[in-house]
Enzyme design. Structure first.
Site, PDB file in Angstrom:
ATOM      1  N   HIS A  61       0.838  -1.216   0.000  1.00 48.50           N
ATOM      2  CA  HIS A  61       0.000   0.000   0.000  1.00 48.50           C
ATOM      3  C   HIS A  61       0.869   1.262   0.000  1.00 48.50           C
ATOM      4  O   HIS A  61       1.265   1.752   1.060  1.00 48.50           O
ATOM      5  CB  HIS A  61      -0.915  -0.017   1.222  1.00 48.50           C
ATOM      6  CG  HIS A  61      -1.962   1.043   1.202  1.00 48.50           C
ATOM      7  ND1 HIS A  61      -3.174   0.921   1.825  1.00 48.50           N
ATOM      8  CD2 HIS A  61      -1.985   2.279   0.628  1.00 48.50           C
ATOM      9  CE1 HIS A  61      -3.894   1.998   1.641  1.00 48.50           C
ATOM     10  NE2 HIS A  61      -3.185   2.852   0.924  1.00 48.50           N
ATOM     11  N   HIS A  63       1.523   5.209  -2.212  1.00 51.40           N
ATOM     12  CA  HIS A  63       1.020   6.185  -3.189  1.00 51.40           C
ATOM     13  C   HIS A  63       2.207   6.851  -3.868  1.00 51.40           C
ATOM     14  O   HIS A  63       2.951   7.587  -3.225  1.00 51.40           O
ATOM     15  CB  HIS A  63       0.160   7.249  -2.495  1.00 51.40           C
ATOM     16  CG  HIS A  63      -1.070   6.685  -1.867  1.00 51.40           C
ATOM     17  ND1 HIS A  63      -2.275   6.632  -2.522  1.00 51.40           N
ATOM     18  CD2 HIS A  63      -1.285   6.120  -0.648  1.00 51.40           C
ATOM     19  CE1 HIS A  63      -3.181   6.075  -1.728  1.00 51.40           C
ATOM     20  NE2 HIS A  63      -2.597   5.744  -0.591  1.00 51.40           N
ATOM     21  N   ARG A  65       2.746   9.439  -6.919  1.00 57.18           N
ATOM     22  CA  ARG A  65       1.764  10.386  -7.463  1.00 57.18           C
ATOM     23  C   ARG A  65       1.855  10.578  -8.975  1.00 57.18           C
ATOM     24  O   ARG A  65       1.564  11.665  -9.474  1.00 57.18           O
ATOM     25  CB  ARG A  65       1.910  11.733  -6.768  1.00 57.18           C
ATOM     26  CG  ARG A  65       1.823  11.686  -5.240  1.00 57.18           C
ATOM     27  CD  ARG A  65       0.477  11.217  -4.770  1.00 57.18           C
ATOM     28  NE  ARG A  65       0.314  11.462  -3.320  1.00 57.18           N
ATOM     29  CZ  ARG A  65      -0.652  10.939  -2.612  1.00 57.18           C
ATOM     30  NH1 ARG A  65      -1.526  10.114  -3.163  1.00 57.18           N
ATOM     31  NH2 ARG A  65      -0.748  11.220  -1.325  1.00 57.18           N
ATOM     32  N   ASN A  95      -5.060   6.216  -6.943  1.00 56.98           N
ATOM     33  CA  ASN A  95      -5.682   7.546  -6.795  1.00 56.98           C
ATOM     34  C   ASN A  95      -4.767   8.666  -7.285  1.00 56.98           C
ATOM     35  O   ASN A  95      -4.444   9.604  -6.584  1.00 56.98           O
ATOM     36  CB  ASN A  95      -6.139   7.806  -5.354  1.00 56.98           C
ATOM     37  CG  ASN A  95      -4.998   7.831  -4.356  1.00 56.98           C
ATOM     38  OD1 ASN A  95      -3.941   7.262  -4.594  1.00 56.98           O
ATOM     39  ND2 ASN A  95      -5.214   8.493  -3.225  1.00 56.98           N
ATOM     40  N   ASP A 153      -8.864   3.142  -3.174  1.00 59.09           N
ATOM     41  CA  ASP A 153      -8.278   3.718  -1.963  1.00 59.09           C
ATOM     42  C   ASP A 153      -8.252   5.248  -1.978  1.00 59.09           C
ATOM     43  O   ASP A 153      -7.977   5.872  -2.991  1.00 59.09           O
ATOM     44  CB  ASP A 153      -6.852   3.202  -1.770  1.00 59.09           C
ATOM     45  CG  ASP A 153      -6.213   3.784  -0.535  1.00 59.09           C
ATOM     46  OD1 ASP A 153      -6.841   3.755   0.532  1.00 59.09           O
ATOM     47  OD2 ASP A 153      -5.083   4.291  -0.628  1.00 59.09           O
ATOM     48  N   HIS A 180     -10.677   0.699   1.175  1.00 59.89           N
ATOM     49  CA  HIS A 180     -10.502   1.799   2.138  1.00 59.89           C
ATOM     50  C   HIS A 180     -11.850   1.952   2.844  1.00 59.89           C
ATOM     51  O   HIS A 180     -12.859   2.193   2.182  1.00 59.89           O
ATOM     52  CB  HIS A 180     -10.130   3.056   1.345  1.00 59.89           C
ATOM     53  CG  HIS A 180     -10.103   4.322   2.132  1.00 59.89           C
ATOM     54  ND1 HIS A 180      -8.956   5.063   2.298  1.00 59.89           N
ATOM     55  CD2 HIS A 180     -11.085   4.999   2.781  1.00 59.89           C
ATOM     56  CE1 HIS A 180      -9.231   6.131   3.026  1.00 59.89           C
ATOM     57  NE2 HIS A 180     -10.512   6.131   3.329  1.00 59.89           N
ATOM     58  N   HIS A 233      -5.589  -0.417   5.809  1.00 60.96           N
ATOM     59  CA  HIS A 233      -5.313   0.412   7.005  1.00 60.96           C
ATOM     60  C   HIS A 233      -6.415   0.380   8.075  1.00 60.96           C
ATOM     61  O   HIS A 233      -7.073   1.376   8.352  1.00 60.96           O
ATOM     62  CB  HIS A 233      -4.971   1.849   6.635  1.00 60.96           C
ATOM     63  CG  HIS A 233      -5.753   2.478   5.517  1.00 60.96           C
ATOM     64  ND1 HIS A 233      -7.111   2.420   5.420  1.00 60.96           N
ATOM     65  CD2 HIS A 233      -5.329   3.191   4.446  1.00 60.96           C
ATOM     66  CE1 HIS A 233      -7.492   3.079   4.347  1.00 60.96           C
ATOM     67  NE2 HIS A 233      -6.435   3.553   3.733  1.00 60.96           N
ATOM     68  N   ASP A 306       1.096   2.754   3.696  1.00 57.11           N
ATOM     69  CA  ASP A 306       0.231   3.823   3.171  1.00 57.11           C
ATOM     70  C   ASP A 306       1.048   5.095   2.936  1.00 57.11           C
ATOM     71  O   ASP A 306       0.588   6.207   3.209  1.00 57.11           O
ATOM     72  CB  ASP A 306      -0.962   4.100   4.093  1.00 57.11           C
ATOM     73  CG  ASP A 306      -2.055   4.923   3.391  1.00 57.11           C
ATOM     74  OD1 ASP A 306      -1.949   5.141   2.172  1.00 57.11           O
ATOM     75  OD2 ASP A 306      -3.007   5.336   4.073  1.00 57.11           O
ATOM     76  N   HIS A 310       2.826  14.374   0.276  1.00 55.18           N
ATOM     77  CA  HIS A 310       2.079  15.608  -0.008  1.00 55.18           C
ATOM     78  C   HIS A 310       3.042  16.785  -0.023  1.00 55.18           C
ATOM     79  O   HIS A 310       4.047  16.784   0.695  1.00 55.18           O
ATOM     80  CB  HIS A 310       0.996  15.837   1.043  1.00 55.18           C
ATOM     81  CG  HIS A 310      -0.164  14.901   0.913  1.00 55.18           C
ATOM     82  ND1 HIS A 310      -1.050  14.953  -0.132  1.00 55.18           N
ATOM     83  CD2 HIS A 310      -0.565  13.862   1.690  1.00 55.18           C
ATOM     84  CE1 HIS A 310      -1.963  14.002   0.015  1.00 55.18           C
ATOM     85  NE2 HIS A 310      -1.683  13.309   1.105  1.00 55.18           N
TER      86      HIS A 310
END
Ligand code: DOR
Ligand code: ZN
Length: 426
Positions: A61, A63, A65, A95, A153, A180, A233, A306, A310
């Site tokens: 899991h 991310h 981007r 996502n 997710d 999720h 999660h 996860d 950002h």
């Protein structure tokens, strides 16, 4: 192709019940079990004495981007962060912008990962077209393109009918649905766990029930369809109880927990620091304890980071406006060793199992062990090394890390992917 001999480490390979000092030989990218009988001429030797040697860690899991928010992370920078944290194989969530919802997107992720040549990055396809929750995405095409699982997710699939249909397809394709769990109307507007703490801080909360309602709904749908449901999660005691009961009833359900839901609580929000804003939110001490116990006894199968990068200018907005998520690839091993192992909450074998053969079994990767002939992915960990967390030194492009400035004990010192040393602590 060259050969590597990893010498005299404490080999922990839970898939085969192995925990003992020995050597690992990798030749032509594959593990060779018979080290004693092998010709060792010209092999590169890695001394692992005093270190832990495990099958390459798997994080199901993360991310990355790309496409859409490459300033936060790319597949290449994410893969570099992965190997620096000891992860040889990661599954990236869809996502992105646009969402990874087609066969071409699956091909794109695999191609970028191959170009980067570091960790194996496996794509997870969206459950619904554009992750909009309205209609099923082209799941069979994505499976053909290399999707290892399906997930929306970031949000739950809001429609039980759409999810039911997707589960029937996922079952046919022999892939898990990763969900999720956050009931959208209850979660909306919340910034932290709904509790006495949120009330005293005057912050809008998200109740544990927002998660548990979806976990319960999805367990019923897994029972109805026979699909494999994997709960992402997990964060509440009630969710743990639901998973435990579903497993006892023979329903095909597995679950994962993140290091931050094991090492932090909603009390961290008293700082009003948005680095602690995450979905699902950090919970109460009793929830954290229930998750730790469930990880220890196997009710929770997997640990996953996860990893959610950002931008600083977005993450440092006030709580209501900051996005959810924190980065985890480069701190997971240190946090787990410091917070769970050192405090005697979970055994070393169980921790390694939750990051090797457990995710491997769910995603059916044929990794997660050092058996003869398996792809030569290996992680070498120094369990005693103390280090200061400094996100400026991270390979990740982002710095939203709650452990910044803290000392952790336990650090990855080398990572090997298909027989190549792709990370070595300087
Ligand atoms: O905190 C989170 N951040 N939880 C998620 O489910 C999504 C993730 C993200 O994409 O930033
Ligand atoms: Zn996520």
């Amino acid at each position: 192709m060259s050969s590597i001999l990893i010498k005299q480490g404490r080999i922990i390979d839970p898939a085969r019940g192995i925990d003992g000092v020995g050597d690992v030989l990798i030749r032509d990218g594959k593990v060779v079990a018979d080290v004693a009988g092998a010709d060792l001429n010209g092999v590169e030797v890695l001394d692992a004495s005093g270190k832990i040697v495990t099958p390459g860690l798997i994080d199901m899991h993360v991310h990355f981007r790309e496409p859409g928010m490459e300033e936060e992370e790319t597949i290449a920078s994410g893969a570099e962060a992965a190997v620096a944290g000891g992860f040889t194989t990661v599954a990236c969530m869809p996502n992105t912008a646009p969402a990874l919802d087609s066969e071409a997107h699956m091909n794109f992720v695999l191609r970028e990962a191959k170009v980067a040549g570091l960790a194996e990055v496996l794509p997870v396809g969206a459950i619904t077209a554009g992750r909009k929750g309205q209609e099923m995405a082209e799941m069979a095409n994505m499976a053909r393109g290399g999707a290892v699982a399906f997930s929306d997710d970031g949000t739950s699939v809001p429609s039980a009918a759409v999810l039911k249909q997707a589960m029937l397809y996922a079952k046919m394709l022999d892939k898990p649905i990763l969900e999720h769990c956050d009931e959208p109307t209850l979660a909306e507007g919340g910034v932290m766990n709904e509790s006495f703490v949120s009330t005293t801080l005057g912050l809008p909360g998200i109740p544990a029930e927002a998660e548990e309602i979806i976990v319960a709904r999805d367990i019923y749908l897994a029972k109805l369809t026979g699909a494999h449901l994997h709960v992402q999660h997990i964060s509440t005691r009630g969710s743990v109880d639901l998973i435990r009961r579903a497993k006892e009833a023979g329903i095909r359900v597995t679950a994962e927990v993140c290091p931050h839901h094991l090492a932090l609580t909603h009390d961290n929000l008293k700082s009003f620091d948005p680095v602690y804003k995450v979905a699902p939110p950090l919970r109460a001490r009793e929830d954290v304890d229930a998750c730790i116990d469930a990880l220890a006894d196997g009710t929770i199968d997997v640990i996953a980071s996860d990893h959610a990068p950002h931008l600083r200018e977005e993450k440092e907005l006030e709580l209501a406006y900051a996005p959810c998520g924190l980065i985890g690839l480069e701190t997971t091993v240190g946090v787990l060793f410091t917070e769970l192992l050192d405090k005697g909450r979970v055994t070393l074998n169980r921790l390694i199992e939750a990051m090797t053969c457990a995710p491997d079994k769910i995603l059916k990767l044929n990794r997660g062990t050092l058996a003869d002939g398996v792809v030569g992915n290996v992680t070498i960990i120094d369990p005693e090394m103390k280090w200061m967390v400094d996100p400026a030194k991270f390979k990740s492009k982002s710095a939203n890390c709650p452990w910044a400035g803290q000392e952790l004990k336990g650090r990855v010192c080398a990572t090997v992917v298909a027989g190549r040393i792709v990370f070595r602590l300087p």
